[in-house]
Design an enzyme around this catalytic site. Structure first.
Site, short mmCIF file in Angstrom:
data_model
loop_
_atom_site.label_atom_id
_atom_site.label_comp_id
_atom_site.label_asym_id
_atom_site.label_seq_id
_atom_site.Cartn_x
_atom_site.Cartn_y
_atom_site.Cartn_z
N ASP A 207 0.82 -0.63 -0.37
CA ASP A 207 0.35 -0.11 -0.21
C ASP A 207 0.59 0.84 -0.33
O ASP A 207 1.65 1.25 0.97
CB ASP A 207 -0.94 -0.05 1.22
CG ASP A 207 -1.50 1.06 1.78
OD1 ASP A 207 -2.64 1.54 0.46
OD2 ASP A 207 -2.04 1.61 2.32
N GLU A 273 2.06 -0.63 -5.12
CA GLU A 273 0.93 0.28 -5.16
C GLU A 273 1.94 1.44 -5.65
O GLU A 273 1.94 2.45 -4.56
CB GLU A 273 -0.42 0.46 -4.52
CG GLU A 273 -1.45 1.80 -5.06
CD GLU A 273 -2.04 2.53 -3.59
OE1 GLU A 273 -3.16 2.54 -3.60
OE2 GLU A 273 -1.48 2.34 -2.64
C1 GLC Z 1 -4.47 2.86 -0.78
C2 GLC Z 1 -4.98 2.28 -0.74
C3 GLC Z 1 -6.37 3.58 -0.19
C4 GLC Z 1 -6.23 3.78 1.47
C5 GLC Z 1 -4.88 4.15 0.72
C6 GLC Z 1 -3.97 4.91 2.68
O1 GLC Z 1 -4.24 4.43 -1.65
O2 GLC Z 1 -5.79 1.49 -1.65
O3 GLC Z 1 -7.78 2.69 0.30
O4 GLC Z 1 -7.28 4.72 1.59
O5 GLC Z 1 -4.15 3.83 0.45
O6 GLC Z 1 -3.82 3.74 3.35
#
Ligand code: GLC
Length: 569
Positions: A207, A273
């Site tokens: 994440d 991500e």
């Molecule tokens: C990422 C997740 C999202 C979350 C954010 C903070 O972007 O996919 O859902 O709100 O991180 O953890």
């Protein structure tokens, strides 16, 4: 098991299905999906023909941000089950030939995490505070924030703790950013990676992977620009000169993690991500780091051939640079569902479409949606996507053709992003794609079969009446449904293209203008050509046998608008 999963590097061309556990299937009856719910639906997942599931966070959490506010990284939220349930789920998945990917949230912990509580109790200057990003406030008594940075969810990125110090939170107030310069933080996450690997996790989704390394010390904090728009601090800016995002030092962390992944046989992999500029994405994916990075270009692209073509080219380029493969993503739990995004007749220009996702999430109540068009394009998009080399990440419910749920009442919304902004804009947030899945069309208990027990609490987000026609049992009974289409296409991909191990792609003669057309070698020595027609004019079909089409072909054999065909020769 799919042929793909027999390979040690299975993740390079996998179809990964994202499970948002709280909305997948509720085995306990409390209105919240759970781990036993995933186990209970393993046959469904196997029949779909995917290679892996990725579970969004299921850890103990106050659920301020859908579980992305983790209070304990090495346990299961009691509302979702136990570690024993997790082990059973992994065993059932592995028996079904399905790999398991878990979500790691290393940028921030919940403020309910024991470390954060200890940091509050221990006070300024303590080793406990050093695990987070605490700074003294400005003003005589520290009553002003260290600077004007804003959080991603709106509002200031600093929160005072009452003793002159403030902590940094790039997301919600309840998500405190960790200090990745602290060795204890680094060691603890390696422990977490081993913990889940030892329990059978085959990979990880990381994440906000681009935010861990921060530079708060090279110049005084209040010299950073603090305009509310933060144009100069945008997440997708150039790396290296931004104190918060995509800093070069972040890669040291992932090189350490790679050593942990390589302790296992087969080595674990991770997918980052990282919302960074395309030129920087590949670094996260390189073989001495995580292995793969999400390529979100499809998700940002509306129904324009040129934009998709560019997204494909960029994805393949990044894959080559990282010596890995890329990923293709149309939807996930953070964006409006693509069957809705592709069905907006209002979107007529690229300039407009850039804003579509934001705009949908912003004021979900007023848009006009052409659902037949959205469905038709979603089918075409799937076939275009599944032929490509690399991994495909599907989001739960897209196989049912679900649309964004726009009419969730304000009082039922859960997403911290849902709010009225200072400018009076309404942002309904991301709950519209997180509504509990419909399993049974005619459920007398009004939950579309989401909860197993007859007596159960209401689903944690309200389901709209139209969910009935998208329920799993209704789609199973209809061979023309989106579900059957997904099963058919996934099976063909698994048999025909992936087993060659070849990740090359050549543009076909038909490619250009409103038509995207590419070729791949097949496992039986033939050539697969995938042709998508974005234009209103019918497109000519190439020579060969039509294997699958997303829509009926024209009587003269040409490809109609908004359709994709797979041809082999
Ligand atoms: C990422 C997740 C999202 C979350 C954010 C903070 O972007 O996919 O859902 O709100 O991180 O953890």
């Amino acid at each position: 098991m799919t042929k793909n999963n027999e390979r040690a590097d299975w993740w390079k061309q996998a179809v990964v299905y994202q499970v948002y556990p709280r909305s997948f299937y509720d085995a306990s009856g409390d209105g919240l999906g759970d781990i036993r719910g995933v186990t209970a639906r393993m046959d469904y997942l196997r029949a779909l023909g995917i290679d892996a599931i990725w579970l969004s966070p299921f850890y103990p959490s106050p659920l301020v941000d859908g579980g992305y506010d983790v209070a304990d990284y090495r346990d299961v939220d009691p509302r979702l089950g136990t570690l024993a349930d997790f082990d059973e789920m992994v065993a059932a998945a592995h028996d079904a030939g399905i790999k398991v990917v878990v979500d790691i949230v290393p940028n921030h912990t919940s403020t309910e995490h024991e470390w954060f509580r200890a940091a509050l109790a221990a006070g300024p200057g303590s080793p406990e505070r050093d695990r987070y990003v605490f700074r003294p406030g400005r003003g005589e008594h520290g009553e002003l924030p260290p600077n004007g940075w804003r959080s991603t969810f709106g509002g200031p990125a600093w929160e005072p703790v009452g003793d002159g110090e403030w902590y940094l939170h790039l997301f919600a107030v309840e998500q405190a950013d960790l200090n990745w310069k602290n060795p204890e933080v680094r060691e603890d996450f390696k422990r977490t990676l081993r913990f889940w690997s030892d329990r059978g996790a085959d990979g990880f989704r990381i994440d906000v992977a681009h935010a861990l390394a921060k530079d708060l010390d090279s110049r005084p904090l209040d010299e950073w620009p603090d305009d509310p728009d933060q144009a100069s601090l945008s997440q997708e800016g150039e790396g290296g000169d931004n104190p918060l995002w995509d800093r070069p030092e972040v890669h040291e962390i992932y090189r350490e993690w790679r050593k942990v992944f390589n302790e296992y046989e087969p080595p674990r992999f991770a997918v980052a991500e990282a919302w960074v500029c395309p030129e920087h994405q590949w670094m996260y994916a390189s073989t001495d780091e995580l292995g793969q990075v999400f390529n979100f270009e499809f998700a940002k692209t509306d129904w324009f051939a040129d934009d998709f073509r560019r997204a494909i080219e960029e994805g393949l380029d990044a894959a080559e640079r990282s010596r890995s493969t890329t990923t293709w993503v149309l939807s996930n739990h953070d964006m409006a569902r693509h069957a809705t995004r592709f069905g907006l007749p209002q979107v007529r220009s690229r300039e407009h479409h850039q804003l579509v996702n934001d705009w949908l999430l912003r004021d979900g109540r007023t848009y006009v949606e052409d659902r037949a068009l959205g469905t038709r394009r979603a089918r075409a998009a799937l076939l275009m996507e599944l032929g490509l080399p690399g991994s495909v990440y599907l989001y739960q419910g897209e196989e049912l053709g679900l649309f964004e749920v726009a009419d969730i009442p304000w009082e039922a919304l859960e997403d911290p992003e849902a709010r009225m902004t200072e400018h009076g804009d309404a942002i309904k947030g991301r709950d519209g794609c997180r509504v509990p899945l419909p399993w049974v069309a005619d459920d007398p208990t009004d939950a579309f079969g989401f909860s197993a027990p007859a007596e159960h609490a209401a689903p944690h987000l309200p389901q709209p009446a139209w969910f009935g026609s998208h329920a799993v049992d209704a789609e199973e009974a209809d061979k023309g449904s989106m579900l059957w289409f997904y099963r058919h296409a996934l099976a063909l991909r698994a048999e025909l293209v992936v087993p060659t191990g070849d990740t090359s792609l050549a543009w076909a003669a038909e490619n250009g203008g409103e038509v995207i057309a590419y070729e791949r070698p097949t496992a039986d020595g033939r050539t697969l050509e995938v042709v998508t027609n974005f234009g209103a004019e019918p497109a000519r079909l190439p020579e060969g046998e039509v294997l699958l089409a997303s829509a009926e072909l024209n009587a003269d054999g040409s490809l109609p608008a908004d359709a994709t065909v797979w041809v082999v020769r």
